[in-house]
Design a protein around this motif. Structure first.
Motif, short mmCIF file in Angstrom:
data_model
loop_
_atom_site.label_atom_id
_atom_site.label_comp_id
_atom_site.label_asym_id
_atom_site.label_seq_id
_atom_site.Cartn_x
_atom_site.Cartn_y
_atom_site.Cartn_z
N ASP A 220 -12.65 6.52 10.03
CA ASP A 220 -13.64 5.91 9.66
C ASP A 220 -12.70 4.20 7.91
OD1 ASP A 220 -15.55 6.60 11.97
OD2 ASP A 220 -16.00 7.94 10.04
N ILE A 221 -13.23 5.39 7.32
CA ILE A 221 -12.46 5.17 6.01
C ILE A 221 -11.48 4.35 6.43
CG2 ILE A 221 -12.22 5.19 3.34
CD1 ILE A 221 -14.83 6.69 4.88
N ALA A 222 -10.37 4.80 6.97
CA ALA A 222 -9.18 4.03 7.19
C ALA A 222 -8.73 2.82 8.32
CB ALA A 222 -8.21 5.03 7.50
N ALA A 223 -10.14 2.79 8.98
CA ALA A 223 -10.32 1.72 9.35
C ALA A 223 -10.96 0.44 8.34
CB ALA A 223 -11.41 1.46 10.57
N THR A 224 -11.71 0.56 7.72
CA THR A 224 -12.03 -0.45 6.82
C THR A 224 -11.29 -0.74 5.94
OG1 THR A 224 -14.55 1.04 6.99
CG2 THR A 224 -13.65 -0.61 4.97
N VAL A 225 -9.86 0.35 5.68
CA VAL A 225 -9.36 -0.27 4.69
C VAL A 225 -7.55 -1.54 5.50
CG1 VAL A 225 -6.77 0.49 3.26
CG2 VAL A 225 -9.36 1.94 3.15
N GLY A 226 -7.92 -0.90 6.71
CA GLY A 226 -7.19 -1.58 7.45
C GLY A 226 -7.61 -2.65 7.34
N HIS A 227 -9.22 -3.13 7.59
CA HIS A 227 -9.50 -4.12 7.50
C HIS A 227 -9.48 -5.73 6.44
CE1 HIS A 227 -11.86 -7.91 9.25
NE2 HIS A 227 -12.89 -7.69 8.32
N LEU A 228 -9.27 -4.55 5.35
CA LEU A 228 -9.58 -5.06 3.86
C LEU A 228 -7.85 -5.40 4.59
CD1 LEU A 228 -11.55 -3.32 2.77
CD2 LEU A 228 -12.21 -5.66 2.97
N ALA A 229 -7.12 -5.05 4.37
CA ALA A 229 -5.13 -4.95 4.65
C ALA A 229 -4.91 -6.06 5.10
CB ALA A 229 -4.30 -4.01 4.93
N GLY A 230 -5.90 -6.38 6.49
CA GLY A 230 -5.23 -7.19 7.56
C GLY A 230 -5.73 -8.46 7.34
N PRO A 231 -5.36 -9.56 8.19
CA PRO A 231 -5.46 -10.80 7.70
C PRO A 231 -6.78 -11.41 7.83
CG PRO A 231 -3.78 -10.49 9.78
CD PRO A 231 -4.54 -9.73 8.74
N ALA A 232 -8.24 -10.09 8.79
CA ALA A 232 -9.80 -10.51 8.39
C ALA A 232 -9.77 -10.73 7.16
CB ALA A 232 -9.88 -9.21 9.50
N GLY A 233 -9.19 -9.92 6.28
CA GLY A 233 -9.97 -9.78 4.53
C GLY A 233 -9.22 -10.59 3.92
N ALA A 234 -8.83 -11.49 4.35
CA ALA A 234 -7.95 -12.57 2.98
C ALA A 234 -9.09 -13.03 2.22
CB ALA A 234 -7.89 -13.33 3.99
N HIS A 235 -10.19 -13.65 2.94
CA HIS A 235 -11.34 -14.01 1.86
C HIS A 235 -12.35 -12.77 1.10
CE1 HIS A 235 -14.49 -17.78 0.94
NE2 HIS A 235 -12.69 -18.11 0.58
N ILE A 236 -12.12 -11.43 1.33
CA ILE A 236 -13.29 -11.00 0.61
C ILE A 236 -12.58 -10.11 -0.75
CG2 ILE A 236 -14.21 -8.70 0.92
CD1 ILE A 236 -13.85 -8.87 4.29
N THR A 237 -12.76 -10.29 -1.82
CA THR A 237 -12.10 -9.79 -2.73
C THR A 237 -13.69 -9.39 -3.71
OG1 THR A 237 -11.12 -9.93 -4.24
CG2 THR A 237 -11.92 -12.24 -4.03
N GLY A 238 -13.41 -8.53 -4.74
CA GLY A 238 -14.97 -8.85 -5.80
C GLY A 238 -16.22 -7.35 -5.17
#
Length: 249
Positions: A220-238
């Motif tokens: 579950d945690i790994a999947a969240t990290v994968g989302h943030l690391a991938g293209p879909a996470g480009a505009h998520i910060t802080g």
């Protein structure tokens, strides 16, 4: 997915990647196509198994020993990993320890260890990574939902160390924003790992505040990290993403 996944061509370092959430995260990033380095302290055989699994996916992988309590070890590991992989796109600050006891019971040794591993190594490892991270990269730190809600005695110093990551992540997002490098914090709740197995004597107490009523797992945690690391996470910060089955709801 291996070499054809959304992270193909990217490189990642997961600290504390030999077991638990770190190992699951390393394997997940590899499945998404990233070349992955991990650090470990004493679990050399487990680290080798993670590297073997990643290699079988068709990505490059290396394990670097880096005791987080030793000054300079994490920084050196970051630079070694970046050299081995040819740069760095993703840093996952996952390594951490737990020492429990009321404030009156916690020793100076406990306090030093928690600060060194859970705070200092995150800051110094990230500082080292800033010099090798490519623009548009990611810094993802694994914290704990206890940073924001402590429901039992004996957790104050551990919770303190994890709450420090809130301010660090938000400030880091500002520091790295001009390079379009994102910085985010993932806060697991009760997750079935060696550190907090689902069958331990305090499990029922932990789950008494859960909306879902069951332990999470490392995937579950790994999947969240994968989302943030991938293209879909480009505009998520802080951002702070709490993955705890609703324990802090």
């Amino acid at each position: 997915m291996g070499e054809h996944g959304p992270l193909a061509g990217n490189t990642a370092l997961v600290t504390g990647g030999s077991r638990g959430i770190g190992a699951a995260t390393a394997r997940h990033l590899g499945a998404l196509g990233a070349d992955v380095a991990i650090t470990y302290n004493t679990a050399g055989e487990r680290a080798a198994a993670v590297v073997a699994d990643l290699t079988a996916l068709g990505v490059r992988s290396v394990a670097v020993r880096a005791p987080a309590t030793e000054r300079g070890a994490v920084e050196a590991a970051v630079l070694e990993a970046a050299e081995a992989l040819g740069g760095l796109d993703v840093l996952v600050n996952n390594a951490g320890i737990a020492r429990y006891g009321t404030v009156g019971e916690v020793t100076d040794e406990d306090l030093d260890a928690i600060i060194d591993v859970n705070i200092r190594a995150v800051v110094t490892g990230t500082r080292a990574a800033i010099g090798v991270l490519r623009d548009g990269g990611r810094v993802i730190t694994i914290g704990s939902n206890l940073a924001e809600r402590v429901t039992s005695p004996g957790l104050a110093v551990y919770a303190m160390s994890k709450s420090a990551l809130l301010g660090f992540t938000r400030g880091l997002a500002r520091d790295l924003g001009p390079r379009r490098i994102t910085a985010n914090l993932v806060q697991p709740g009760s997750t079935d790992t060696d550190m907090n197995p689902a069958g331990n004597p305090t499990a029922a107490e932990q789950l008494s505040t859960s909306a879902l009523g069951y332990y999470g797992n490392a995937a579950d945690i790994a999947a969240t990290v994968g989302h943030l690391a991938g293209p879909a996470g480009a505009h998520i910060t802080g951002a702070v993403l709490t993955v705890d089955g609703g324990q802090n709801t």
